[in-house]
Enzyme design. Structure first.
Site, short mmCIF file in Angstrom:
data_model
loop_
_atom_site.label_atom_id
_atom_site.label_comp_id
_atom_site.label_asym_id
_atom_site.label_seq_id
_atom_site.Cartn_x
_atom_site.Cartn_y
_atom_site.Cartn_z
N ALA A 153 0.86 -1.18 0.00
CA ALA A 153 0.00 0.00 0.00
C ALA A 153 0.90 1.23 0.00
O ALA A 153 1.22 1.79 1.05
CB ALA A 153 -0.92 -0.02 1.22
N ASN A 156 -0.21 7.07 -3.49
CA ASN A 156 -1.45 7.78 -3.16
C ASN A 156 -2.62 6.81 -2.99
O ASN A 156 -3.69 6.98 -3.59
CB ASN A 156 -1.78 8.81 -4.25
CG ASN A 156 -0.72 9.89 -4.35
OD1 ASN A 156 -0.22 10.38 -3.34
ND2 ASN A 156 -0.36 10.26 -5.57
N ALA A 243 -0.64 -7.04 -4.96
CA ALA A 243 -0.95 -5.63 -5.16
C ALA A 243 -2.29 -5.32 -4.50
O ALA A 243 -3.13 -6.21 -4.31
CB ALA A 243 -1.00 -5.31 -6.65
N ASN A 245 -4.72 -3.26 -5.57
CA ASN A 245 -5.87 -2.94 -6.42
C ASN A 245 -6.54 -4.19 -6.98
O ASN A 245 -6.62 -4.41 -8.18
CB ASN A 245 -5.45 -2.01 -7.57
CG ASN A 245 -4.24 -2.53 -8.31
OD1 ASN A 245 -3.46 -3.33 -7.81
ND2 ASN A 245 -4.08 -2.05 -9.54
N GLU A 333 7.63 -6.64 -13.52
CA GLU A 333 6.96 -7.80 -14.10
C GLU A 333 7.84 -8.52 -15.12
O GLU A 333 7.80 -9.75 -15.24
CB GLU A 333 5.63 -7.38 -14.74
CG GLU A 333 4.70 -8.52 -15.06
CD GLU A 333 3.29 -8.04 -15.30
OE1 GLU A 333 2.49 -8.07 -14.35
OE2 GLU A 333 2.99 -7.62 -16.44
#
Length: 374
Positions: A153, A156, A243, A245, A333
């Site tokens: 995290a 922003n 991640a 999201n 990645e």
């Protein structure tokens, strides 16, 4: 030996031998304030002052040994819960003669002939319908394992998005098992209040502040490396790094556990290998030439044992260092895909475990476990 000494020895003025006198049987006598240590071949004379100095040195050594022992006891006390936990798991294995179920006992690729369910190196590709979670539950529950989930995290991020991720993970990630959520953040003041279910706990891993306009992945991975080395590897049996999201939608269970776990990228699963966005620059440490490559893996989810995660992070950090000398900047990645090309994963997760809901869902996707939100 002098006649006087011999007389004293034979008249009963001897005392038991001392261990520091050559470690062999000796006689000790006192003559005019001087101690003599002798045997038939050799006589050593110690003054009272010399013996006093010896006593002081021995006392000093004893004190140092006691201090070292005290330090060891303090360290043992600090790590006692971890040691106890590991010993209990080892005892369970020895006492019950537990063996990991063979792949054929819980995985059947023939149940999904419509997809690739086994890799060329015979690792399972986990699709809905191919696995029997109950068989694995019976094994892992008796081992009393702990699984870690580290979420990055940074930048922003909002309290709301992090809370949604953790709340969904609390509901669907490794239900019924001990889980530690590791929240890696560079803004601890933006962390939401979290209520977790039973067997769940969380720890905050503070990251050094960085420039939000630059790729912060190297910084994050350096911090993660340190945390794994000094803490996490002693706290969990398996670790996932994800991640933020994305949102859990269905059970993400023990069928996903393995030494090295890779996630197939939903965007590229139905594409041909020649179209994969591998790093193609030959001078890059992440380079994969045309005609090479197995799958295209998503960096949103990586997993495995802490030691295997650590091995990847070390290789990634080495790769970006090598690239910097050639003035190259390959993506995280790309380095992940190069690493997994060389070090084949032992468990591959189908796109069901990370699907982008913006795409039309094909018939091969039976149950979306995690919804990707790019």
């Amino acid at each position: 030996m002098s006649p006087g000494q011999e007389d004293l020895a034979t008249e009963g003025h001897t005392v038991p031998d001392l261990g520091f006198c050559f470690f062999i049987p000796l006689y000790i006598i006192k003559t005019k304030g001087t101690w003599s240590c002798f045997h038939p071949q050799r006589t050593v004379v110690f003054s009272a002052k010399e013996l006093s100095n010896r006593d002081e040195r021995m006392n000093y050594k004893r004190e140092m040994l006691l201090l070292i022992l005290l330090a060891l006891l303090l360290a043992l006390y600090k790590h006692h819960p971890r040691i106890k936990d590991h010993l209990q798991k080892i005892h369970a294995c020895w006492n019950d003669h537990l063996e990991e179920p063979p792949l054929s006992a819980w995985f059947n690729p023939k149940k999904r002939p419509d997809v690739i369910a086994t890799t060329d190196w015979l690792a399972p590709v986990i699709w809905e319908g191919t696995y029997n979670r109950q068989v694995l539950d019976k094994y892992y529950k008796r081992l009393n394992i702990t699984i870690g989930l580290a979420v990055l995290a940074t930048g922003n991020f909002t309290k709301r998005s992090l809370k949604h991720f953790i709340k969904s993970a609390d509901k669907y990630f490794m239900v019924g098992y001990n889980v530690i959520f590791y929240i890696s953040t560079d803004n601890i003041y933006n962390q939401p209040y979290l209520e977790l279910g039973p067997l769940r706990s969380f720890k905050t891993l503070r990251l050094p502040n960085g420039d939000n306009y630059q790729d912060c992945t190297p910084r994050n991975m350096k911090t993660m490396k340190s945390k794994i080395m000094h803490h996490i590897q002693y706290e969990v049996n398996f670790l996932f790094i994800m991640a933020m999201n994305q949102i859990f939608k269905k059970d993400f269970g023990v069928e996903t556990l393995g030494k090295s776990v890779a996630q197939l990228h939903a965007w590229w699963y139905f594409k041909k290998p020649k179209d994969f966005p591998y790093e193609r620059r030959a001078k890059s440490a992440a380079s994969i030439a045309f005609g090479e490559g197995d799958f295209y893996y998503h960096s949103a989810i990586i997993g495995g044992t802490p030691s295997n995660i650590l091995a990847f992070i070390n290789q990634y950090l080495k790769g970006i260092t090598d690239d910097s000398t050639n003035k190259l900047d390959s993506t995280y990645e790309s380095h992940l895909n190069k690493y997994l090309l060389i070090n084949k994963p032992t468990r591959v997760l189908s796109p069901e475990y990370n699907w982008d809901p913006k795409f039309k869902t094909p018939p091969q996707i039976k149950h979306i476990k995690i919804a990707w939100q790019p």
